[in-house]
Design an enzyme around this catalytic site. Sequence first.
Site, mmCIF file in Angstrom:
data_model
loop_
_atom_site.group_PDB
_atom_site.id
_atom_site.type_symbol
_atom_site.label_atom_id
_atom_site.label_comp_id
_atom_site.label_asym_id
_atom_site.label_seq_id
_atom_site.Cartn_x
_atom_site.Cartn_y
_atom_site.Cartn_z
ATOM 1 N N ASP A 173 0.845 -1.174 0.000
ATOM 2 C CA ASP A 173 0.000 0.000 0.000
ATOM 3 C C ASP A 173 0.893 1.241 0.000
ATOM 4 O O ASP A 173 2.095 1.157 0.274
ATOM 5 C CB ASP A 173 -0.900 -0.055 1.239
ATOM 6 C CG ASP A 173 -1.736 1.191 1.421
ATOM 7 O OD1 ASP A 173 -2.382 1.618 0.448
ATOM 8 O OD2 ASP A 173 -1.730 1.745 2.539
ATOM 9 N N ASP A 187 -0.259 5.220 0.968
ATOM 10 C CA ASP A 187 -0.518 6.122 2.091
ATOM 11 C C ASP A 187 -0.692 5.331 3.388
ATOM 12 O O ASP A 187 -1.512 4.416 3.465
ATOM 13 C CB ASP A 187 -1.793 6.936 1.838
ATOM 14 C CG ASP A 187 -1.670 7.865 0.647
ATOM 15 O OD1 ASP A 187 -0.552 8.323 0.373
ATOM 16 O OD2 ASP A 187 -2.697 8.134 -0.004
ATOM 17 N N ASP A 231 -1.602 -1.038 5.859
ATOM 18 C CA ASP A 231 -1.951 -0.564 7.208
ATOM 19 C C ASP A 231 -3.444 -0.516 7.457
ATOM 20 O O ASP A 231 -3.873 0.018 8.482
ATOM 21 C CB ASP A 231 -1.368 0.843 7.424
ATOM 22 C CG ASP A 231 -2.117 1.889 6.608
ATOM 23 O OD1 ASP A 231 -2.229 1.703 5.368
ATOM 24 O OD2 ASP A 231 -2.594 2.867 7.194
#
Length: 224
Positions: free
Chosen positions: A13, A15, A169
């Site tokens: 991922d 951001d 995240d």
Amino acid sequence: MSDPRSAVVLALDLDGTLEDSRDDMVAAVMRVRAARELPLLADERVRPHVNAGMDHLYRRCLPELAPAAARELYEADYLSAIAQRTRLYLGMEAALAELEGLGRLACVTNKPERLSVALLAALGVLSRFTAVIGGDTCPEGKPSPMPLAEAVRRCGPGAVAPRVIMIGDSGGDVRCGQALGAQTVWCAWGYAADPGDLRPDATAAAPAELPGVIARLLAAPALV
């Protein structure tokens, strides 16, 4: 001779996993609002919405504008100052260098593809990624498995179907990986406090731990 790294695809991922872009995204919203003479909002009203998907951002942060106009204005402004305050998380650059030796790297994010490519380039790590899949690359974004499947396709076929690990995240990252049958690693330094009721295959507490966590997963037999 085939590249042995093609047997592994490591999808990360963007951001909240590679970097924290919230300051620059909030600033872009504020500049668009100011340019259109819209009332300015307090940072704390904008910040929770900038990483909940682009459509959500436009609805909640630029509701006075038509969605198409909000998208055009925001993306143009954000692109012009995409990494004024955004930096890789501490230890991430070294971690990517090690991970590149373990497999082919892909960035799988819900940020638009052209913005993702520009941000990775500004951060100096674009060349490490074989594929960059944005939220507008496929008809569906995460948590659909479609973007991850496209990343695997772009990373190129090996002699056998590759081991795939999704690293992120958010719950959307874990669901995306699990929906494709990939292993998943939750990044505890990101935007989410915990993975909720989801069960990732492993957790990394800091970027420096990622290579070791991934190496241990790869050393274990893949579950069929």
